[in-house]
Design a protein around this motif. Structure first.
Motif, PDB file in Angstrom:
ATOM      1  N   LEU A  56       0.840  -1.202   0.000  1.00 53.00           N
ATOM      2  CA  LEU A  56       0.000   0.000   0.000  1.00 53.00           C
ATOM      3  C   LEU A  56       0.871   1.247   0.000  1.00 53.00           C
ATOM      4  O   LEU A  56       0.632   2.182  -0.766  1.00 53.00           O
ATOM      5  CB  LEU A  56      -0.942   0.008   1.200  1.00 53.00           C
ATOM      6  CG  LEU A  56      -1.812   1.254   1.353  1.00 53.00           C
ATOM      7  CD1 LEU A  56      -2.715   1.467   0.140  1.00 53.00           C
ATOM      8  CD2 LEU A  56      -2.651   1.170   2.624  1.00 53.00           C
ATOM      9  N   ALA A  57       1.897   1.266   0.834  1.00 53.05           N
ATOM     10  CA  ALA A  57       2.798   2.421   0.888  1.00 53.05           C
ATOM     11  C   ALA A  57       3.471   2.652  -0.462  1.00 53.05           C
ATOM     12  O   ALA A  57       3.586   3.798  -0.918  1.00 53.05           O
ATOM     13  CB  ALA A  57       3.850   2.221   1.984  1.00 53.05           C
ATOM     14  N   GLU A  59       2.361   1.713  -3.436  1.00 55.08           N
ATOM     15  CA  GLU A  59       1.335   2.149  -4.394  1.00 55.08           C
ATOM     16  C   GLU A  59       1.018   3.636  -4.202  1.00 55.08           C
ATOM     17  O   GLU A  59       0.901   4.386  -5.168  1.00 55.08           O
ATOM     18  CB  GLU A  59       0.073   1.299  -4.199  1.00 55.08           C
ATOM     19  CG  GLU A  59      -0.952   1.446  -5.266  1.00 55.08           C
ATOM     20  CD  GLU A  59      -0.721   0.528  -6.455  1.00 55.08           C
ATOM     21  OE1 GLU A  59      -1.489   0.675  -7.420  1.00 55.08           O
ATOM     22  OE2 GLU A  59       0.186  -0.308  -6.451  1.00 55.08           O
ATOM     23  N   LEU A  60       0.890   4.060  -2.949  1.00 54.55           N
ATOM     24  CA  LEU A  60       0.594   5.464  -2.670  1.00 54.55           C
ATOM     25  C   LEU A  60       1.780   6.355  -3.027  1.00 54.55           C
ATOM     26  O   LEU A  60       1.594   7.474  -3.500  1.00 54.55           O
ATOM     27  CB  LEU A  60       0.202   5.648  -1.199  1.00 54.55           C
ATOM     28  CG  LEU A  60      -1.118   4.975  -0.795  1.00 54.55           C
ATOM     29  CD1 LEU A  60      -1.323   5.085   0.710  1.00 54.55           C
ATOM     30  CD2 LEU A  60      -2.300   5.562  -1.550  1.00 54.55           C
ATOM     31  N   ALA A  61       2.994   5.866  -2.822  1.00 58.33           N
ATOM     32  CA  ALA A  61       4.187   6.645  -3.176  1.00 58.33           C
ATOM     33  C   ALA A  61       4.240   6.918  -4.669  1.00 58.33           C
ATOM     34  O   ALA A  61       4.681   7.992  -5.096  1.00 58.33           O
ATOM     35  CB  ALA A  61       5.443   5.917  -2.724  1.00 58.33           C
ATOM     36  N   LEU A  62       3.776   5.970  -5.466  1.00 62.26           N
ATOM     37  CA  LEU A  62       3.737   6.180  -6.914  1.00 62.26           C
ATOM     38  C   LEU A  62       2.786   7.313  -7.295  1.00 62.26           C
ATOM     39  O   LEU A  62       2.988   7.996  -8.299  1.00 62.26           O
ATOM     40  CB  LEU A  62       3.304   4.896  -7.629  1.00 62.26           C
ATOM     41  CG  LEU A  62       4.296   3.743  -7.591  1.00 62.26           C
ATOM     42  CD1 LEU A  62       3.673   2.487  -8.188  1.00 62.26           C
ATOM     43  CD2 LEU A  62       5.590   4.101  -8.308  1.00 62.26           C
ATOM     44  N   LEU A  63       1.747   7.514  -6.480  1.00 64.56           N
ATOM     45  CA  LEU A  63       0.777   8.580  -6.743  1.00 64.56           C
ATOM     46  C   LEU A  63       1.304   9.947  -6.326  1.00 64.56           C
ATOM     47  O   LEU A  63       0.882  10.963  -6.853  1.00 64.56           O
ATOM     48  CB  LEU A  63      -0.541   8.291  -6.010  1.00 64.56           C
ATOM     49  CG  LEU A  63      -1.265   7.015  -6.420  1.00 64.56           C
ATOM     50  CD1 LEU A  63      -2.435   6.753  -5.476  1.00 64.56           C
ATOM     51  CD2 LEU A  63      -1.745   7.110  -7.868  1.00 64.56           C
ATOM     52  N   GLY A  64       2.183   9.966  -5.348  1.00 63.70           N
ATOM     53  CA  GLY A  64       2.739  11.226  -4.855  1.00 63.70           C
ATOM     54  C   GLY A  64       2.714  11.265  -3.342  1.00 63.70           C
ATOM     55  O   GLY A  64       1.940  10.551  -2.706  1.00 63.70           O
ATOM     56  N   PRO A  65       3.542  12.104  -2.739  1.00 63.95           N
ATOM     57  CA  PRO A  65       3.707  12.102  -1.280  1.00 63.95           C
ATOM     58  C   PRO A  65       2.445  12.454  -0.503  1.00 63.95           C
ATOM     59  O   PRO A  65       2.251  11.969   0.600  1.00 63.95           O
ATOM     60  CB  PRO A  65       4.813  13.132  -1.039  1.00 63.95           C
ATOM     61  CG  PRO A  65       4.919  13.920  -2.291  1.00 63.95           C
ATOM     62  CD  PRO A  65       4.417  13.058  -3.402  1.00 63.95           C
ATOM     63  N   ARG A  66       1.580  13.254  -1.057  1.00 57.36           N
ATOM     64  CA  ARG A  66       0.389  13.656  -0.290  1.00 57.36           C
ATOM     65  C   ARG A  66      -0.595  12.511  -0.081  1.00 57.36           C
ATOM     66  O   ARG A  66      -1.411  12.544   0.829  1.00 57.36           O
ATOM     67  CB  ARG A  66      -0.307  14.837  -0.955  1.00 57.36           C
ATOM     68  CG  ARG A  66      -0.956  14.531  -2.273  1.00 57.36           C
ATOM     69  CD  ARG A  66      -1.421  15.819  -2.970  1.00 57.36           C
ATOM     70  NE  ARG A  66      -2.086  15.514  -4.201  1.00 57.36           N
ATOM     71  CZ  ARG A  66      -3.398  15.477  -4.344  1.00 57.36           C
ATOM     72  NH1 ARG A  66      -4.173  15.744  -3.323  1.00 57.36           N
ATOM     73  NH2 ARG A  66      -3.931  15.180  -5.502  1.00 57.36           N
TER      74      ARG A  66
END
Length: 116
Positions: A56-57, A59-66
């Motif tokens: 999950l972390a 996957e979210l990092a690929l979307l951007g830090p926010r």
């Protein structure tokens, strides 16, 4: 994976929602966070350890830090990749008694419950 119905339910709430508790696989959780982050920038998202917290972390990092802000993942049992005494005992027992088998989380849960 379709998270639109969950988003529709969230948007229909009359009282502002401050947190969401999810029991979702990491891709569904990431998709839900991605689609709701702009609508609810201060939302707290939680997920039980069923989700692969590392995946999950990532996957979210690929979307951007926010997208990772305000995301909490509980850990009900020790992470199989960890080095706690319970995990090490589990790994040693599996290597000794079942050397050809892959790690099975259910067995770790059984060992953890027994140890408590």
């Amino acid at each position: 994976m379709n998270v639109d119905e969950a988003i529709k339910t969230l948007r229909a709430q009359k009282v502002p929602i401050k947190a969401v508790v999810m029991v979702a696989a990491y891709r569904a959780a990431a998709k839900f966070i991605e689609k709701t982050r702009d609508l609810y920038p201060d939302m707290i998202y939680t997920n039980v350890s069923f989700v692969d917290g590392t995946a999950l972390a990532e996957e979210l990092a690929l979307l951007g830090p926010r997208y990772g802000n305000g995301v909490i993942v509980t850990q009900v049992v020790p992470a199989v990749g960890g080095n706690s005494s319970t995990v090490l005992e589990y790994k040693n027992a599996m290597a000794k008694y079942f050397p050809a088998r892959t790690r099975v989380m259910g067995r770790l849960k059984a060992i953890f419950v027994r140890a408590c």
